[in-house]
Scaffold this active site. Structure first.
Site, short mmCIF file in Angstrom:
data_model
loop_
_atom_site.label_atom_id
_atom_site.label_comp_id
_atom_site.label_asym_id
_atom_site.label_seq_id
_atom_site.Cartn_x
_atom_site.Cartn_y
_atom_site.Cartn_z
N LYS A 1 0.82 -1.22 0.00
CA LYS A 1 0.00 0.00 0.00
C LYS A 1 0.85 1.27 0.00
O LYS A 1 0.35 2.34 -0.30
CB LYS A 1 -0.96 -0.01 1.19
C1 PLP Z 1 -4.45 -4.48 1.70
C2 PLP Z 1 -3.73 -5.79 1.67
C3 PLP Z 1 -4.15 -6.87 0.83
C4 PLP Z 1 -5.39 -6.77 -0.04
O1 PLP Z 1 -5.23 -5.85 -1.10
P1 PLP Z 1 -6.52 -5.31 -1.89
O2 PLP Z 1 -5.99 -4.26 -2.82
O3 PLP Z 1 -7.42 -4.72 -0.84
O4 PLP Z 1 -7.13 -6.45 -2.60
C5 PLP Z 1 -3.40 -8.03 0.81
N1 PLP Z 1 -2.32 -8.18 1.61
C6 PLP Z 1 -1.89 -7.20 2.44
C7 PLP Z 1 -0.71 -7.44 3.30
C8 PLP Z 1 -2.58 -5.97 2.50
O5 PLP Z 1 -2.16 -5.01 3.34
#
Ligand code: PLP
Length: 448
Positions: free
Chosen positions: A107
């Site tokens: 993210k």
């Molecule tokens: C947010 C997150 C996900 C999921 O990603 P999306 O874009 O919401 O599908 C998977 N793994 C981790 C470690 C995350 O922080």
């Protein structure tokens, strides 16, 4: 570029509005009117380009109409101050490691890009930085989103971030990543659960008096500036595979552990831009709403259940609307045609906590690679479906040390905490205590 709403009842927006507002007036998600293919020349050459330059080409294809070229290049370069390498785990299976950024999860890419693009648009509006010009980002978090957004926006002029999190309900490692920063980041510790935090944020966006007092915006994964930049690392991964395996067609299968489906959605946008990927897999934990949709053609959201891979505990993935809109060609196809288009490109997988644990143990024993519980779903989905001649890439979405207690327990190891994470843990915690009553939260914001 013009952006329309997936609900089709909001006015067309430009990029600036789509980024500043996040959600359209009719509560739909913004979609670009066109997704341009990148020229063949780019694909002929991209294995010789570095990550930042590949990303700039992708960014320019999307945002080039609306953002000045030099500024966009600065935004991309500044966002990607770390690498997203592919690492061979075993024959034909590679991990796309997305955890080398400031908070050790993917993210970081979207949050950093969004902070810089928002700054670009808000600094255009005025050259003075009076308090009324400051844009206030409100974000509710159960852990990972808050840390990525807070660190992505840290020190960005003209923007203040309020992170709302449920008191005592996020892990200490997560908490320190947004409570120790200071500067333009305020952590608000809400006496309640995650849903209370989200309700406070929603009420704030709807409160007229508050919106007249201060500019408010959100930074969750429905924002085009947050989800789209995630396409950068898929282009880079394919380029690196092409450089590694120059002879044959690698028949790439891209596997994405998914929760709100923002990450896989960016990969699918990449595919629309011509990225040579043969097929995609959305790997789920026990929250299998998308998996069920693939099997039955029916989308039936349910309350989420808690799992080991908790960043994927989502019962109504917000970006599903975008995927549906993309493959229905904005409603021009029937539900059945849309379902067929989706299932011909994307398959699903779903794993219980017990299976996740087994996968982590097996992979560690056989290859020495330490998976985190989210990446484990991706790895296992490749193991279960890769065909001869295919090359699998799964996203390792977070550093396993972010889930140290679970990983240590499952693998019987004592995983080392990276220096970056340790530095957060040594900082001093500062937070504002808040009840879950909106009147209290509003009174606090009205004083800012
Ligand atoms: C947010 C997150 C996900 C999921 O990603 P999306 O874009 O919401 O599908 C998977 N793994 C981790 C470690 C995350 O922080």
């Amino acid at each position: 570029m013009k952006y329309y709403s997936t609900n089709g009842k909001a006015p067309i927006a430009d990029l600036k509005k789509a980024v500043v507002k996040g959600l359209a007036e009719d509560k739909g998600l913004y979609m670009p009117e066109e997704i341009y293919k990148l020229p063949q020349q780019f694909y002929d050459d991209f294995q010789n380009m570095k990550f930042q330059d590949i990303a700039y080409n992708v960014a320019n294809n999307f945002f080039g109409d609306d953002v000045d070229g030099d500024a966009l290049q600065d935004i991309v370069y500044d966002t990607l101050s770390f690498d997203c390498p592919i690492v061979k785990v075993e024959e034909n299976i590679y991990a796309l490691e997305l955890f080398h950024g400031p908070t050790l999860a993917f993210k970081d890419v979207g949050a950093r890009f969004m902070a810089r693009l928002l700054r670009y648009f808000t600094s255009q509006a005025s050259t003075t930085s009076q308090s009324s010009d400051i844009v206030n980002v409100l974000v509710a978090t159960s852990g990972d989103t808050g840390s990525a957004v807070a660190n992505g926006f840290l020190g960005v002029e003209g923007i203040h971030v309020y992170v709302l999190y449920p008191k005592g309900k996020v892990s200490p490692i997560q908490e320190c990543q947004f409570t120790t920063l200071g500067q333009n980041i305020t952590a608000i510790e809400v006496d309640g659960v995650f849903d209370d935090c989200q309700a406070l944020v929603k009420s704030a966006f709807m409160d007229e008096e508050l919106n007249q007092h201060m500019k408010l915006t959100s930074a969750n994964s429905i924002n085009v500036a947050r989800f789209l930049p995630q396409a950068f690392y898929y282009f880079n991964a394919v380029a690196r595979i092409k450089a590694l395996l120059p002879a044959a067609d690698p028949q790439i299968v891209m596997c994405v552990p998914s929760g709100n489906f923002g990450n896989i959605c960016s990969a699918l946008f990449g595919h629309e831009m011509g990225l040579p990927v043969k097929r995609f897999i959305a790997a789920n934990n026990a929250n299998d709403i998308f998996y069920k949709y693939l099997q039955t053609g029916k989308y039936e959201p349910r309350p989420s259940v808690q799992t080991l891979a908790n960043a994927m505990d989502v019962g109504d993935p917000s970006n599903f609307a975008r995927i549906l809109n993309l493959y229905s060609k904005n409603g021009k196809r029937t539900a059945q045609e849309t379902h067929q288009a989706i299932t011909s490109l994307i398959s699903g997988a779903t794993y219980s906590d017990e299976q996740i644990k087994q996968t982590m143990r097996q992979c560690y024993k056989q290859t020495g690679y330490i998976l985190d519980p989210h990446g484990a779903c991706g790895y296992q989905a490749l193991k279960d479906s890769l065909k001869p001649g295919e090359t699998g890439i799964f996203c390792e979405t977070a550093h396993p040390a972010k889930f140290k207690e679970k990983v240590d327990d499952i693998l019987s190891i004592d995983i080392e905490i990276p220096d970056r994470l340790r530095a957060f843990m040594e900082g001093e915690k500062k937070s504002v205590e808040m009840s879950k009553d909106f009147a209290d939260f509003k009174a606090f914001l009205m004083k800012q």
